[in-house]
Design a protein around this motif. Sequence first.
Motif, short mmCIF file in Angstrom:
data_model
loop_
_atom_site.label_atom_id
_atom_site.label_comp_id
_atom_site.label_asym_id
_atom_site.label_seq_id
_atom_site.Cartn_x
_atom_site.Cartn_y
_atom_site.Cartn_z
N ALA A 95 0.83 -1.16 0.21
CA ALA A 95 0.11 -0.12 0.04
C ALA A 95 0.76 1.41 -0.07
N ALA A 96 1.85 1.11 0.66
CA ALA A 96 2.82 2.48 0.90
C ALA A 96 3.12 3.29 -0.30
N ALA A 101 1.37 10.23 1.89
CA ALA A 101 1.12 10.77 3.46
C ALA A 101 2.45 10.62 4.04
N THR A 102 2.82 11.42 5.06
CA THR A 102 3.86 11.26 6.17
C THR A 102 3.40 9.70 7.06
N ILE A 103 4.46 8.97 6.82
CA ILE A 103 4.26 7.72 7.72
C ILE A 103 5.26 7.52 9.11
N ILE A 104 4.18 7.33 10.05
CA ILE A 104 4.93 7.15 11.36
C ILE A 104 4.93 5.57 11.75
N GLY A 105 5.91 4.83 11.75
CA GLY A 105 5.78 3.44 12.02
C GLY A 105 6.40 3.20 13.41
N ILE A 106 5.24 2.36 14.20
CA ILE A 106 5.99 1.92 15.53
C ILE A 106 5.91 0.44 15.80
N THR A 107 7.00 -0.02 16.06
CA THR A 107 7.07 -1.58 16.47
C THR A 107 7.64 -1.68 17.78
N GLY A 108 7.86 -2.92 18.14
CA GLY A 108 8.59 -3.26 19.60
C GLY A 108 7.68 -4.51 20.04
N SER A 109 8.05 -5.11 20.92
CA SER A 109 7.41 -6.20 21.78
C SER A 109 6.42 -5.76 22.62
N ASN A 110 6.44 -4.78 23.25
CA ASN A 110 5.34 -4.29 24.09
C ASN A 110 5.21 -2.77 24.12
N VAL A 144 -5.56 3.87 2.49
CA VAL A 144 -4.94 4.52 1.12
C VAL A 144 -5.90 4.58 -0.02
N ALA A 145 -6.59 3.51 -0.18
CA ALA A 145 -7.60 3.41 -1.25
C ALA A 145 -8.63 4.62 -1.18
N ASP A 146 -9.19 4.87 0.22
CA ASP A 146 -10.04 6.11 0.31
C ASP A 146 -9.36 7.38 0.21
N ASN A 147 -8.19 7.40 0.63
CA ASN A 147 -7.16 8.46 0.20
C ASN A 147 -7.65 9.80 1.10
N LYS A 148 -7.79 9.70 2.19
CA LYS A 148 -8.20 10.88 2.90
C LYS A 148 -7.20 11.37 4.07
N TYR A 149 -6.03 10.75 4.06
CA TYR A 149 -5.30 11.10 5.27
C TYR A 149 -3.81 11.79 4.61
N ASP A 150 -3.40 12.91 5.52
CA ASP A 150 -2.08 13.56 5.12
C ASP A 150 -0.88 12.97 5.85
N PHE A 167 9.41 -0.33 2.01
CA PHE A 167 8.82 0.66 2.92
C PHE A 167 9.65 1.20 3.76
N LYS A 168 9.40 2.44 4.06
CA LYS A 168 10.25 3.50 5.10
C LYS A 168 9.27 4.31 5.49
N PRO A 169 9.31 4.23 6.77
CA PRO A 169 8.51 5.51 7.48
C PRO A 169 9.48 6.72 7.51
N HIS A 170 9.01 7.74 7.48
CA HIS A 170 9.41 9.08 7.59
C HIS A 170 10.07 9.09 9.25
N ILE A 171 9.09 8.61 10.16
CA ILE A 171 9.49 8.54 11.69
C ILE A 171 9.31 7.17 12.28
N ALA A 172 10.33 6.44 12.56
CA ALA A 172 10.21 5.01 13.15
C ALA A 172 10.33 4.91 14.68
N ILE A 173 9.70 4.34 15.39
CA ILE A 173 9.80 4.04 16.78
C ILE A 173 9.89 2.49 17.01
N ILE A 174 11.14 2.09 17.86
CA ILE A 174 11.20 0.85 18.49
C ILE A 174 10.98 1.13 19.88
N THR A 175 10.01 0.41 20.57
CA THR A 175 9.50 0.70 21.86
C THR A 175 10.49 -0.07 22.74
N ASN A 176 10.80 -1.32 22.39
CA ASN A 176 11.40 -2.34 23.08
C ASN A 176 11.69 -3.59 22.39
#
Length: 443
Positions: A95-96, A101-110, A144-150, A167-176
């Motif tokens: 989809a990306a 749109a600016t993508i913020i991606g968040i991953t982590g175990s918890n 993304v199909a509905d194309n509503k968000y910035d 795929f690359k987020p502009h801002i990525a977070i790894i919580t832990n």
Amino acid sequence: MRLVILGGGESGVGTAILGKKKGYEVFVSDFGKIKGNYKEVLIINGIAWEEEKHTEDLILNADVVMKSPGIPDKSPIVKKLIEKVIPVLSEIEFAAPFTDATIIGITGSNGKTTTTMLTHHLLKSAGLNVGLGGNIGKSFAWQVADNKYDSYVLELSSFQLDGILNFKPHIAIITNISPDHLDRYDYKYENYIDAKFRITMNQTEDDYLIYDADDEAITQWFKTHTTKAKLIPFSLTKTFSEGAYIKNNKMEISINHEEFTMDTEHIALEGKHNMKNAMAATSVAKLMQIRKSTIRESLSNFQGVEHRLEKVLKIQNVQYINDSKATNVNATFFALDSMNTPTVWIVGGVDKGNDYNELMSLVREKVKAIICLGVDNKKIIDVFGNVVDIMIEVSTMNDAVKMAQRLSEKGDTVLLSPACASFDLFENYEDRGKQFKQAVKNL
């Protein structure tokens, strides 16, 4: 171009809609049953589908395949696709490219769900036109199909990151990072760690990686790997000229020569781990140029996530807490760590290779009774049998809650924090949490 989608759930149907809109010939194949509401969507959109089988002739002629995250790479149909060198992508990867749109991606175990919801809350409260997706909410591809968000805030599991190429987020977070889902990674922890770090593999110097600088697995990874992204660490114990930290009960954040401070007592979320989630989310808000007053207000009125240390009711001065979302030992560690009163702990379910010894010091200090709610509780009983005076096995949520009421006295806490998956007795962790809340309300 023929797009074949394996799995007719939220991500599968969302991808089908996007694929159809972009001119692909789309076919959805599910080895199980497709839910009625998703079938309707496929039929209305004129998308071909099959259920309870994978017809090879209709799948192995694909130009590209989107595999739902729940399907392992080891499944026979996926192996055949890989043999034929047909690209197998995740929904996020597919989809990306179709959004600016600016993508913020968040991953982590918890902590990833709480951090994702809090980040979305911060940005939305500031008036940004922002979508929420990935592992939670509506499918990213569908949005993304509905194309509503910035911009989008996406919660990303390691399974979703396994299926990315560009795929690359502009801002990525790894919580832990803590051992989880190791059955999917040949029982090698380093494979799972590498999967999480795929979130930053395509980032450039113009992108950001926000990470927990107290986390052992993360700091070890950085000793032998690099990323091009600008690094923004957060910590409960260290301080940084660029990053986020807690000092003298204040959250302090310094990013791009801009400072932000807030008393931790005004932050709605409680517990040390939630301070980390708040630092990560606030770092995003700072990068997105959100006003300090808006950030402070949003951090103080955030409601939290259902089934994650959710206060249900106080009955006869006993607090009942629903932490059904704690499906691994690390999540339960955070929960027990944040208990300030004697605790009756409801634990158990499908064990994903748990080492309960990590909880030993917390159990000794805080837990007065353990209620095992699972089909097989042997491991839990072996570890804690000599540590806690009272251990009881039950097989229904109602019995667990009634027993907890009997064992608790004024000023105690009853904590459902299973440290396990829920599939032995419940549909999923949401079902388990809802049954707990209902049982508490029936007391």
